[in-house]
Design a protein around this motif. Structure first.
Motif, mmCIF file in Angstrom:
data_model
loop_
_atom_site.group_PDB
_atom_site.id
_atom_site.type_symbol
_atom_site.label_atom_id
_atom_site.label_comp_id
_atom_site.label_asym_id
_atom_site.label_seq_id
_atom_site.Cartn_x
_atom_site.Cartn_y
_atom_site.Cartn_z
ATOM 1 N N GLY B 360 9.717 -3.384 -7.418
ATOM 2 C CA GLY B 360 8.451 -3.966 -7.848
ATOM 3 C C GLY B 360 7.795 -4.810 -6.781
ATOM 4 N N GLY B 361 8.547 -5.727 -6.203
ATOM 5 C CA GLY B 361 7.971 -6.687 -5.272
ATOM 6 C C GLY B 361 7.414 -6.045 -4.019
ATOM 7 N N ILE B 362 8.227 -5.225 -3.367
ATOM 8 C CA ILE B 362 7.791 -4.636 -2.100
ATOM 9 C C ILE B 362 6.581 -3.743 -2.302
ATOM 10 C CG2 ILE B 362 8.469 -3.029 -0.276
ATOM 11 C CD1 ILE B 362 11.245 -4.293 -0.383
ATOM 12 N N THR B 363 6.610 -2.893 -3.349
ATOM 13 C CA THR B 363 5.449 -2.032 -3.569
ATOM 14 C C THR B 363 4.222 -2.859 -3.929
ATOM 15 O OG1 THR B 363 6.153 -1.744 -5.853
ATOM 16 C CG2 THR B 363 6.756 -0.024 -4.302
ATOM 17 N N VAL B 365 3.449 -5.810 -2.706
ATOM 18 C CA VAL B 365 2.885 -6.334 -1.466
ATOM 19 C C VAL B 365 2.149 -5.228 -0.709
ATOM 20 C CG1 VAL B 365 3.438 -7.363 0.762
ATOM 21 C CG2 VAL B 365 4.606 -8.146 -1.293
ATOM 22 N N LEU B 366 2.754 -4.025 -0.691
ATOM 23 C CA LEU B 366 2.103 -2.904 -0.008
ATOM 24 C C LEU B 366 0.759 -2.595 -0.659
ATOM 25 C CD1 LEU B 366 5.060 -0.414 0.556
ATOM 26 C CD2 LEU B 366 3.875 -1.783 2.256
ATOM 27 N N ALA B 367 0.777 -2.438 -1.989
ATOM 28 C CA ALA B 367 -0.440 -2.038 -2.683
ATOM 29 C C ALA B 367 -1.501 -3.124 -2.626
ATOM 30 C CB ALA B 367 -0.122 -1.684 -4.130
ATOM 31 N N GLY B 368 -1.068 -4.385 -2.398
ATOM 32 C CA GLY B 368 -2.023 -5.478 -2.332
ATOM 33 C C GLY B 368 -2.637 -5.661 -0.960
ATOM 34 N N PHE B 376 -3.469 3.639 -2.753
ATOM 35 C CA PHE B 376 -2.697 3.414 -3.982
ATOM 36 C C PHE B 376 -3.556 3.311 -5.239
ATOM 37 C CE2 PHE B 376 0.401 1.688 -0.918
ATOM 38 C CZ PHE B 376 1.565 2.229 -1.416
ATOM 39 N N HIS B 377 -4.763 2.792 -5.084
ATOM 40 C CA HIS B 377 -5.524 2.336 -6.241
ATOM 41 C C HIS B 377 -5.613 3.374 -7.362
ATOM 42 C CE1 HIS B 377 -8.398 -0.071 -8.438
ATOM 43 N NE2 HIS B 377 -9.101 1.016 -8.628
#
Lengths: 155, 504
Positions: B360-363, B365-368, B376-377
């Motif tokens: 959850g966390g790493i993805t 940060v990537l998507a943000g 990703f959006h």
């Protein structure tokens, strides 16, 4: 030791964020205008009437001149028109919706933008590869959402 | 007043009986919600698994809307209300400020949940507008009324939590500063207060608009305010989950944080930064400037992520120190092998930390990231991200806590302990596969919330997705089956314990 490496690296990343925004050339577009659905519909109709070259599955196919302003209209549940573009040429793509929210998702590249009524989003695009691209709606827009597919052809 | 308390024989806490009753009723309601939401999850996943493609579009959108509300809304928030009462009243040896207000909050939340569920079930063609409820897609007024009632009820519970903290402080029912777990719950409550306020700002005008009392409002402004509610409310879950991490580290192995100030500072960072980071939903919207996007999604978000990393260091650190103190000091990892893996609460805690952080966390940060967000959006990758955070991370932590709530609050011996040992693993690995399958297929452009990837409902421009995307969707489907077994086992054990568990 590890601590200082971490701090230095954090500072590099910290500075990279704004730098990459300026030099990275991968940013989402920032050009936006307010537009009423009626006005946007009028612009799209004029655009289609001027450059229409045919029809595919009941949707007008439009071949605009290189470098011009091009339009894509989202509504429940279709994208119009089909755009015929030239490889390596830069266009200004105007996106808006005349009813609810829609999502512009370009297959197979997975390039995604929100399409919001009352806002005209202008993306400067340069197709780099010839082929057929599809525009899928990826924001839920009502019961026919899954039928909402459009097409862009690059020659 | 004295007869309103009992002393817990295990922890020594003075338990306020009316508070205990409210903890029980909110907890049971949460388990009912995860049962309903879980059945919907299975139906929805079996539709996105294109080989099976179970539901028609109308049914899919209906059950997807219900899945969102019952899981993200009702399961999590009823459980969190129980946590708030537990931390404020039980952990501080205090009476709940007003049990009557607690019941009022419960009735408001329950009626709101029922109203929204029923309106979606009765008229899905109009009311299945998804959790996000974006204007100008319009549902019946009752749909929004249900959401508002639920939010007002939750807000009432939060205020009751604050009032109870105030009493505990005034009557000096605890020594020193607020215990860390209560501090974490307080962080969640502060975030909840702000979040629910924005929920009202987004949904009250939408409610009046749905009754044609006020004109329609700007779809872009709605999105910004809605996300100040909807993503920030996920940070309530994060804070509550991390409070539960500290609690479970203590309950399972006796671990306490290595440095109190460090952990408290990390909670403070959440309060300061995590709300504005929710602007990352607006990254590919027209209308907002890059400066606003970069500040909110990069700098503010990293300050919040830093907090998560601090907790992700402190909690396993607490576990390691506690186990080393027990004598497991040989080599670097003896403490890890000798940890109480047979305790489902412990394995749930570890799986929660791993899935939340790595999936959850790493993805997230990537998507943000401003640029990556374009890829990703609104693809299924986003859905994969929050199944890593909420469905795996938060839910596992709450499941783990349940194994202590059952004996300590409900005072019954957990039934089926033989199966409970495997429950977190089944659920954790299952949801991880769901999250990974979603993320990978999302990168092939597979959209979220889409009912027909193969036929596009007979659309003229139907095309074929890359077959690899379908492989990943199958992995998601298999994961969903595994998670359903783990989830069903959880509900069976919880309900079985309430009905058949030996009284303690």
């Amino acid at each position: 030791m590890w601590f200082s490496i971490a701090i230095v690296w954090a500072l590099v990343m910290f500075i990279m964020m704004p730098l990459w925004h300026v030099y990275g050339k991968q940013n989402p577009s920032t050009e936006t205008y307010k537009v009423t659905p009626a006005d946007f519909q009028k612009d799209v109709d004029a655009f289609i009437a001027k450059y229409k070259v045919g029809e595919e599955k009941g949707v007008p196919v439009v071949a605009p001149p290189p470098g011009s302003d091009i339009y894509l209209l989202a509504k429940q549940w279709s994208w119009s028109p089909v755009l015929k573009l030239k490889k390596g040429v830069t266009y200004r793509l105007h996106l808006s919706s005349i009813d609810v929210l829609h999502g512009f998702s370009l297959y197979p590249l997975s390039i995604n933008f929100m399409v919001i009524p009352d806002y005209e989003y202008v993306l400067t695009i340069t197709p780099t590869q010839a082929g057929e691209y599809y525009v899928v709606c990826n924001e839920y827009c009502g019961l026919g959402h899954q039928q909402m597919v459009g097409k862009i052809i690059v020659e | 007043m004295a007869e309103e308390f009992r002393t817990c024989p295990v922890t020594g806490f003075k338990v306020h009986l009316p508070a205990e009753k409210l903890i029980k009723v909110n907890g049971v309601t949460a388990v009912v919600a995860i049962l309903i939401g879980g059945i919907m999850a299975l139906l929805v996943a079996m539709t996105r698994w294109e080989t099976i493609h179970l539901l028609s579009p109308l049914d899919y959108y209906k059950f997807l809307t219900l899945h969102g509300w019952n899981m993200l809304g009702y399961w999590i928030i009823f459980f969190e209300v129980a946590i708030l009462y537990f931390t404020a009243a039980v952990m501080l040896n205090c009476r709940l400020a007003s049990p009557k207000v607690g019941w009022l909050a419960y009735i408001l939340m329950l009626s709101g949940a029922l109203i929204t569920n029923i309106t979606v079930l009765m008229n899905p063609a109009k009311n299945a507008i998804m959790f996000t409820s974006y204007v100008p897609l319009k549902a019946d007024p009752l749909y929004y009324l249900g959401v508002i009632l639920f939010a007002v009820g939750a807000l009432t519970a939060v205020l009751l939590f604050f009032a109870t903290l105030h009493i505990a402080r005034k009557e000096k029912t605890y020594k020193g500063s607020l215990p860390l777990v209560v501090f974490g719950a307080l962080t969640a409550a502060i975030l909840a207060f702000g979040t629910l306020f924005f929920g009202a700002v987004a949904l009250v005008p939408t409610f009046t608009w749905s009754m044609d009392l006020t004109p329609t409002w700007d779809a872009l402004v709605y999105r910004i305010i809605f996300w100040a509610f909807a993503h920030s409310s996920q940070q309530i879950n994060v804070s509550a989950m991390i409070a539960v991490w500290y609690l479970l580290a203590f309950l399972t192995v006796g671990g306490t944080t290595i440095n109190e100030k460090f952990s408290r500072l990390a909670f403070l960072l959440y309060i300061l930064f995590i709300n504005i980071a929710s602007a990352h939903h607006i990254l590919v919207d027209p209308g907002v400037t890059p400066a606003w996007k970069i500040w909110n999604t990069s700098y503010a978000m990293y300050a919040a992520v830093l907090a998560s990393m601090m907790h992700a260091f402190a909690v396993p650190g607490a576990i390691e120190v506690a186990l080393r103190k027990k004598g497991y000091t040989r080599g670097l990892f003896e403490w890890l092998w000798k940890a109480p893996w047979k305790n489902p609460a412990f394995s749930a805690l570890i799986l929660s930390i791993i899935t939340f952080g790595f999936l959850g966390g790493i993805t997230g940060v990537l998507a943000g990231t401003e640029q990556l967000n374009i890829r990703f959006h609104n693809t299924l990758a986003i859905t994969g991200h929050f199944h890593g955070t909420v469905a795996a991370g938060t839910t596992l932590a709450f499941m783990g806590l349940t194994y202590y709530v059952l004996p300590l609050i409900f005072r019954r011996e957990v039934v089926g302990q033989k199966y409970a040992v495997y429950q977190p693993w089944l659920f954790g690995i299952g949801v991880s596969l769901v999250a990974i399958g979603m993320m990978a297929s999302g990168l092939y452009g597979v959209p979220r919330r889409h009912a027909d990837l193969t036929g596009f409902g007979g659309a003229g421009f139907a095309f074929d997705y890359d077959p690899t995307a379908f492989l990943w969707l199958s992995i998601m489907g298999l994961g969903a089956l595994l998670a359903a077994v783990g989830g069903a086992l959880y509900v069976l054990i919880a309900v079985g314990t309430l009905l058949k568990g030996k009284k303690l």
